[in-house]
Design a protein around this motif. Structure first.
Motif, PDB file in Angstrom:
ATOM      1  N   ASN A   1      95.689  40.175  66.361  1.00 25.30           N
ATOM      2  CA  ASN A   1      97.172  40.610  66.300  1.00 25.30           C
ATOM      3  C   ASN A   1      97.359  41.823  67.180  1.00 25.30           C
ATOM      4  OD1 ASN A   1      97.973  37.997  66.848  1.00 25.30           O
ATOM      5  ND2 ASN A   1      98.969  38.080  64.661  1.00 25.30           N
ATOM      6  N   HIS A   2      96.555  42.923  66.091  1.00 26.65           N
ATOM      7  CA  HIS A   2      96.893  44.202  66.411  1.00 26.65           C
ATOM      8  C   HIS A   2      96.365  44.617  67.667  1.00 26.65           C
ATOM      9  CE1 HIS A   2      92.850  46.306  65.319  1.00 26.65           C
ATOM     10  NE2 HIS A   2      93.546  47.487  65.712  1.00 26.65           N
ATOM     11  N   PHE A   3      95.132  43.859  68.246  1.00 28.78           N
ATOM     12  CA  PHE A   3      94.874  44.266  69.656  1.00 28.78           C
ATOM     13  C   PHE A   3      95.799  43.529  70.653  1.00 28.78           C
ATOM     14  CE2 PHE A   3      90.604  44.369  67.402  1.00 28.78           C
ATOM     15  CZ  PHE A   3      90.347  45.937  67.644  1.00 28.78           C
ATOM     16  N   VAL A   4      96.257  42.385  70.643  1.00 26.93           N
ATOM     17  CA  VAL A   4      96.986  41.941  71.410  1.00 26.93           C
ATOM     18  C   VAL A   4      98.371  42.099  71.694  1.00 26.93           C
ATOM     19  CG1 VAL A   4      97.653  39.160  72.234  1.00 26.93           C
ATOM     20  CG2 VAL A   4      95.348  39.528  71.385  1.00 26.93           C
ATOM     21  N   ILE A   5      99.211  42.249  70.278  1.00 28.79           N
ATOM     22  CA  ILE A   5     100.780  42.412  70.439  1.00 28.79           C
ATOM     23  C   ILE A   5     101.070  43.952  70.905  1.00 28.79           C
ATOM     24  CG2 ILE A   5     102.715  42.435  68.940  1.00 28.79           C
ATOM     25  CD1 ILE A   5     101.501  40.132  67.420  1.00 28.79           C
ATOM     26  N   PRO A   6     100.415  44.798  70.584  1.00 28.81           N
ATOM     27  CA  PRO A   6     100.933  46.057  71.251  1.00 28.81           C
ATOM     28  C   PRO A   6     100.668  46.311  72.752  1.00 28.81           C
ATOM     29  CG  PRO A   6      99.662  46.432  69.041  1.00 28.81           C
ATOM     30  CD  PRO A   6      99.539  44.983  69.075  1.00 28.81           C
TER      31      PRO A   6
ATOM     32  N   GLY B   1     105.649  53.404  69.901  1.00 32.95           N
ATOM     33  CA  GLY B   1     106.183  52.027  69.688  1.00 32.95           C
ATOM     34  C   GLY B   1     104.747  51.095  69.294  1.00 32.95           C
ATOM     35  N   GLN B   2     103.650  51.105  70.211  1.00 32.17           N
ATOM     36  CA  GLN B   2     102.810  50.268  70.213  1.00 32.17           C
ATOM     37  C   GLN B   2     101.980  50.648  69.216  1.00 32.17           C
ATOM     38  OE1 GLN B   2      99.346  50.397  71.301  1.00 32.17           O
ATOM     39  NE2 GLN B   2      99.729  52.858  71.509  1.00 32.17           N
ATOM     40  N   LEU B   3     101.851  52.035  68.892  1.00 37.29           N
ATOM     41  CA  LEU B   3     101.064  52.227  67.864  1.00 37.29           C
ATOM     42  C   LEU B   3     101.683  51.919  66.264  1.00 37.29           C
ATOM     43  CD1 LEU B   3      99.057  54.458  66.616  1.00 37.29           C
ATOM     44  CD2 LEU B   3     100.740  55.939  66.273  1.00 37.29           C
ATOM     45  N   ILE B   4     102.953  52.014  66.234  1.00 40.20           N
ATOM     46  CA  ILE B   4     103.663  51.559  64.823  1.00 40.20           C
ATOM     47  C   ILE B   4     103.214  50.057  64.598  1.00 40.20           C
ATOM     48  CG2 ILE B   4     105.786  51.609  63.793  1.00 40.20           C
ATOM     49  CD1 ILE B   4     106.486  54.207  65.090  1.00 40.20           C
ATOM     50  N   ILE B   5     103.521  49.304  65.799  1.00 40.63           N
ATOM     51  CA  ILE B   5     103.372  47.982  65.617  1.00 40.63           C
ATOM     52  C   ILE B   5     101.955  47.521  65.258  1.00 40.63           C
ATOM     53  CG2 ILE B   5     103.167  45.730  67.014  1.00 40.63           C
ATOM     54  CD1 ILE B   5     105.762  46.781  68.869  1.00 40.63           C
ATOM     55  N   GLY B   6     100.839  48.054  65.825  1.00 36.87           N
ATOM     56  CA  GLY B   6      99.644  48.063  65.666  1.00 36.87           C
ATOM     57  C   GLY B   6      99.282  48.274  63.998  1.00 36.87           C
TER      58      GLY B   6
ATOM     59  N   ALA C   1     101.276  48.545  61.631  1.00 36.33           N
ATOM     60  CA  ALA C   1     102.113  47.626  60.735  1.00 36.33           C
ATOM     61  C   ALA C   1     101.451  46.441  60.500  1.00 36.33           C
ATOM     62  CB  ALA C   1     103.726  47.758  60.942  1.00 36.33           C
ATOM     63  N   LEU C   2     101.140  45.844  61.532  1.00 38.88           N
ATOM     64  CA  LEU C   2     100.229  44.502  61.217  1.00 38.88           C
ATOM     65  C   LEU C   2      99.008  44.613  60.511  1.00 38.88           C
ATOM     66  CD1 LEU C   2     100.202  43.425  65.284  1.00 38.88           C
ATOM     67  CD2 LEU C   2     101.795  42.319  63.071  1.00 38.88           C
TER      68      LEU C   2
ATOM     69  N   ALA D   1     101.487  57.972  56.633  1.00 42.44           N
ATOM     70  CA  ALA D   1     102.434  57.232  55.742  1.00 42.44           C
ATOM     71  C   ALA D   1     102.281  55.918  55.537  1.00 42.44           C
ATOM     72  CB  ALA D   1     104.087  57.410  56.217  1.00 42.44           C
ATOM     73  N   LEU D   2     101.916  55.191  56.621  1.00 40.30           N
ATOM     74  CA  LEU D   2     101.427  53.736  56.530  1.00 40.30           C
ATOM     75  C   LEU D   2     100.332  53.561  55.783  1.00 40.30           C
ATOM     76  CD1 LEU D   2     102.433  52.504  60.215  1.00 40.30           C
ATOM     77  CD2 LEU D   2     103.549  51.968  57.936  1.00 40.30           C
ATOM     78  N   MET D   3      99.106  54.381  55.911  1.00 48.55           N
ATOM     79  CA  MET D   3      98.061  54.277  55.258  1.00 48.55           C
ATOM     80  C   MET D   3      98.144  54.770  53.740  1.00 48.55           C
ATOM     81  SD  MET D   3      95.110  55.605  57.970  1.00 48.55           S
ATOM     82  CE  MET D   3      96.291  56.653  59.536  1.00 48.55           C
ATOM     83  N   MET D   4      98.976  55.808  53.666  1.00 51.32           N
ATOM     84  CA  MET D   4      99.057  56.141  52.159  1.00 51.32           C
ATOM     85  C   MET D   4      99.847  55.114  51.515  1.00 51.32           C
ATOM     86  SD  MET D   4      97.453  58.694  51.665  1.00 51.32           S
ATOM     87  CE  MET D   4      98.226  59.108  49.899  1.00 51.32           C
ATOM     88  N   GLY D   5     100.629  54.319  51.856  1.00 47.93           N
ATOM     89  CA  GLY D   5     101.335  53.182  51.340  1.00 47.93           C
ATOM     90  C   GLY D   5     100.329  52.207  50.754  1.00 47.93           C
ATOM     91  N   VAL D   6      99.276  51.997  51.519  1.00 41.45           N
ATOM     92  CA  VAL D   6      98.240  51.019  51.104  1.00 41.45           C
ATOM     93  C   VAL D   6      97.372  51.728  50.038  1.00 41.45           C
ATOM     94  CG1 VAL D   6      95.820  49.888  51.758  1.00 41.45           C
ATOM     95  CG2 VAL D   6      98.240  49.861  53.208  1.00 41.45           C
ATOM     96  N   VAL D   7      97.295  53.158  50.032  1.00 42.06           N
ATOM     97  CA  VAL D   7      96.154  53.802  49.189  1.00 42.06           C
ATOM     98  C   VAL D   7      97.113  53.667  47.740  1.00 42.06           C
ATOM     99  CG1 VAL D   7      95.286  55.776  48.552  1.00 42.06           C
ATOM    100  CG2 VAL D   7      94.893  54.915  50.856  1.00 42.06           C
TER     101      VAL D   7
END
Length: 174
Positions: A73-78, A112-117, A119-120, A30-36
């Protein structure tokens, strides 16, 4: 030599694991389809008139810089979130739970960490699509392609989730 994880000796099988994995896959898609879909909006509103590679405008440069920051950030924050959640769960008595309960808690942390990464990366992709719309530069499409590639690489697979969860469960026992 350490213990090698296998699928047969884990509780990462069965309908509950499959439901969790399916849910994570739906969120990632869904996150990827939003971008597409927004790419389609950009192409529609600009009538496909993207000027190609030209002198970068401010928004193109800003978008690329923001994308670079979000990639880091997608590597560090999650990882930071995961570490903190594992500490909180350990202090709350995660170790004393049954194997199934431990596994479910750690799968929740993975989710949780997947969604955060994702979403960034998604936010940076959307910003770059807006930059593409305002500057009409094709260079921003390359940035979006890189961000989407990272999102695809981060997509949950059965193996990826299984080994991640097993790794975190082993860390908790140390």
């Amino acid at each position: 030599v350490g213990e090698q994880p296998t699928f047969n000796d884990t509780r990462l099988q069965g309908p509950e694991f499959e439901r969790a994995l399916r849910g994570m896959r739906i969120v990632a898609a869904a996150l990827m389809m939003g971008v597409v879909c927004f790419l389609g909006v950009v192409l529609f509103t600009t009538q496909g008139k993207i000027g190609g590679i030209q002198k970068a405008e401010f928004m193109t440069i800003f978008g690329a810089g923001f994308a670079a920051l979000m990639i880091v950030n997608h590597f560090v924050i999650p990882q930071m979130v995961t570490k903190r959640h594992l500490e909180v769960e350990k202090q709350a008595g995660l170790i004393s739970l049954s194997e199934e309960e431990k596994t479910n808690k750690v799968i929740g942390i993975y989710r949780g960490q997947l969604i955060i990464g994702l979403a960034l990366l998604e936010g940076a992709a959307f910003l770059n699509l807006i930059c593409m719309m305002t500057d009409q530069s094709l260079a921003t499409l390359g940035v979006v392609a890189v961000l989407m590639g990272l999102m695809l690489m981060k997509s949950p697979t059965r193996d990826k989730v299984t080994f991640w969860v097993q790794d975190k469960l082993r860390e908790l026992q140390m």
